[in-house]
Design an enzyme around this catalytic site. Structure first.
Site, PDB file in Angstrom:
ATOM      1  CG  HIS A 172      -0.427   0.052   2.529  1.00 51.79           C
ATOM      2  ND1 HIS A 172       0.367  -0.931   3.063  1.00 51.79           N
ATOM      3  CD2 HIS A 172      -0.557   0.999   3.501  1.00 51.79           C
ATOM      4  CE1 HIS A 172       0.696  -0.602   4.309  1.00 51.79           C
ATOM      5  NE2 HIS A 172       0.160   0.568   4.600  1.00 51.79           N
ATOM      6  CG  HIS A 191       0.014   4.310   4.809  1.00 50.34           C
ATOM      7  ND1 HIS A 191      -0.708   3.498   5.648  1.00 50.34           N
ATOM      8  CD2 HIS A 191      -0.831   5.302   4.424  1.00 50.34           C
ATOM      9  CE1 HIS A 191      -1.937   3.969   5.766  1.00 50.34           C
ATOM     10  NE2 HIS A 191      -2.042   5.065   5.035  1.00 50.34           N
ATOM     11  CG  ASP A 230       4.921   2.989   7.458  1.00 46.08           C
ATOM     12  OD1 ASP A 230       4.003   3.424   6.718  1.00 46.08           O
ATOM     13  OD2 ASP A 230       4.703   2.229   8.415  1.00 46.08           O
ATOM     14  CG  HIS A 231       3.913   0.046   4.212  1.00 46.04           C
ATOM     15  ND1 HIS A 231       3.896  -1.284   4.530  1.00 46.04           N
ATOM     16  CD2 HIS A 231       3.554   0.709   5.336  1.00 46.04           C
ATOM     17  CE1 HIS A 231       3.526  -1.431   5.800  1.00 46.04           C
ATOM     18  NE2 HIS A 231       3.304  -0.235   6.305  1.00 46.04           N
ATOM     19  CG  HIS A 280      -4.070   0.030   6.755  1.00 46.14           C
ATOM     20  ND1 HIS A 280      -4.015   0.605   8.002  1.00 46.14           N
ATOM     21  CD2 HIS A 280      -2.894   0.345   6.143  1.00 46.14           C
ATOM     22  CE1 HIS A 280      -2.849   1.239   8.134  1.00 46.14           C
ATOM     23  NE2 HIS A 280      -2.161   1.103   7.018  1.00 46.14           N
ATOM     24  CG  ASP A 317       0.540  -1.477   7.767  1.00 49.66           C
ATOM     25  OD1 ASP A 317       1.442  -2.274   8.085  1.00 49.66           O
ATOM     26  OD2 ASP A 317       0.701  -0.243   7.725  1.00 49.66           O
ATOM     27  CG  HIS A 319       3.970  -1.874  11.547  1.00 47.78           C
ATOM     28  ND1 HIS A 319       4.770  -0.755  11.686  1.00 47.78           N
ATOM     29  CD2 HIS A 319       3.206  -1.650  10.448  1.00 47.78           C
ATOM     30  CE1 HIS A 319       4.496   0.110  10.719  1.00 47.78           C
ATOM     31  NE2 HIS A 319       3.540  -0.408   9.945  1.00 47.78           N
TER      32      HIS A 319
END
Ligand code: ZN
Length: 256
Positions: A57, A59, A61-62, A115, A134, A172
Site C-alpha cells: 500500500h 503509506h 513507511d511502505h 486500512h 498492514d 510491524h
C-alpha cells in the site's frame, strides 16, 4: 523447488523489512520499502541484487523508499492497481485474482481494502508464506484509515481461507500491545493467555514475534474471532453478526 529465502530485518521505529530471494533464478524482491538505506545495506550484506519491489500500500513507511531503490538498482515495482497513482515509480499494476511468477515461485494477489482503499497482500501458496502488510498483525489488524469495517472484515475473510500452516509476515512489530488489548476483550481465551506469556519472553530477549501463522491467529486474534462467544459476551454483542462484532472490536481497539 527450493523454499524461497526470506531475510527479515527491523526498519524505522517498528517496521520490518523483508527481502525475498530465489537463488536459482537470481531474483530478489523487497516487500515494501520502509527505509531504502536499510534495504540497500541488507542487500549488500547478503550479496543479493534487487530485481523487484512488491508494494502492499501507499503509506510512506511502505513505499517511501521506492524511487531511491529504483534509481540505485533499476528494479521493477509491482503494486496495487486500485492505488497506482499513489505508488511512486510503479511499473506493474496487480489486483484481486492476479498471479505472477517471482523466479520459480507463484505469487497470488488479493485486494484487501480497509486500512487503505488500495491495500493488497501477496500469497505464495507453494511456500506457505504470505506478506500481509498492514491488513493483519499478530493479534491485531490495521486501522481503518480509508475503509469500512465491512470492507476490512471481507478482506480478512480472504486470508482466513488460506491453509492454517501459512506463515504470515506482517509489516510491524505490534504484537505485545495488540495482545494487551486482545486480553481485555477475550480474557477467558487460554490460548491467548499462553501466547502472551510466550510473547513476553520473546520480546524480553529482543527477538521478533513475526512471522506468525494463520493457525495461531485464528486461535488468538480477536479480529479473526467475531464468532467467539466469549468475545461477544465481553463486548456486549452476544448473537450479533460477525461484521458488527468486528466493527465494535476495532472501535474499542482504536480507543484503547
Ligand atoms: Zn499503513
Amino acid at each position: 523447488m527450493k523454499p524461497i529465502e526470506i531475510h527479515q530485518f527491523p526498519c524505522l521505529q517498528d517496521n520490518y523489512g523483508y527481502l525475498v530471494h530465489d537463488a536459482d533464478a537470481g531474483v530478489t524482491a523487497a516487500i515494501d520499502t520502509p527505509d531504502a538505506t536499510a534495504i540497500l545495506a541488507a542487500l549488500d550484506e547478503r550479496g543479493w541484487r534487487l530485481t523487484h519491489i512488491l508494494n502492499t500500500h501507499h503509506h510512506s513507511d511502505h513505499a517511501g523508499g521506492n524511487l531511491e531503490l529504483k534509481k540505485r538498482t533499476g528494479c521493477r515495482i509491482v503494486g496495487p492497481r486500485a492505488d497506482a497513482a499513489r505508488i511512486p515509480g510503479i511499473d506493474e499494476q496487480v489486483g484481486d485474482g492476479d498471479a505472477f511468477e517471482l523466479g520459480t515461485h507463484r505469487v497470488e494477489v488479493f485486494d484487501t481494502p480497509g486500512h487503505t482503499r488500495g491495500h493488497i497482500v501477496y500469497f505464495l501458496p507453494g511456500d506457505d508464506v504470505a506478506f500481509v502488510g498492514d491488513t493483519l498483525f499478530a493479534m491485531g489488524c490495521g486501522r481503518l484509515f480509508e475503509g469500512t469495517p465491512a470492507q476490512m472484515w471481507s478482506s480478512l475473510q480472504k486470508i482466513l481461507r488460506w491453509p492454517e500452516r501459512t506463515r504470515l509476515y506482517c509489516a510491524h512489530e505490534y504484537t505485545q500491545s495488540n495482545g494487551r488489548f486482545a486480553l481485555t476483550v477475550e480474557p477467558g481465551n487460554g490460548a491467548l493467555v499462553e501466547r502472551m506469556a510466550e510473547v513476553a519472553r520473546v520480546r524480553a530477549a529482543g527477538k521478533p514475534t513475526v512471522p506468525t501463522t494463520l493457525a495461531l491467529e485464528k486461535a488468538t486474534n480477536p479480529f479473526l474471532r467475531p464468532a467467539s462467544a466469549g468475545l461477544q459476551a465481553t463486548i456486549g454483542l452476544t448473537g450479533a453478526s460477525e461484521v458488527e462484532v468486528f466493527a465494535k472490536t476495532r472501535a474499542l481497539k482504536d480507543a484503547f
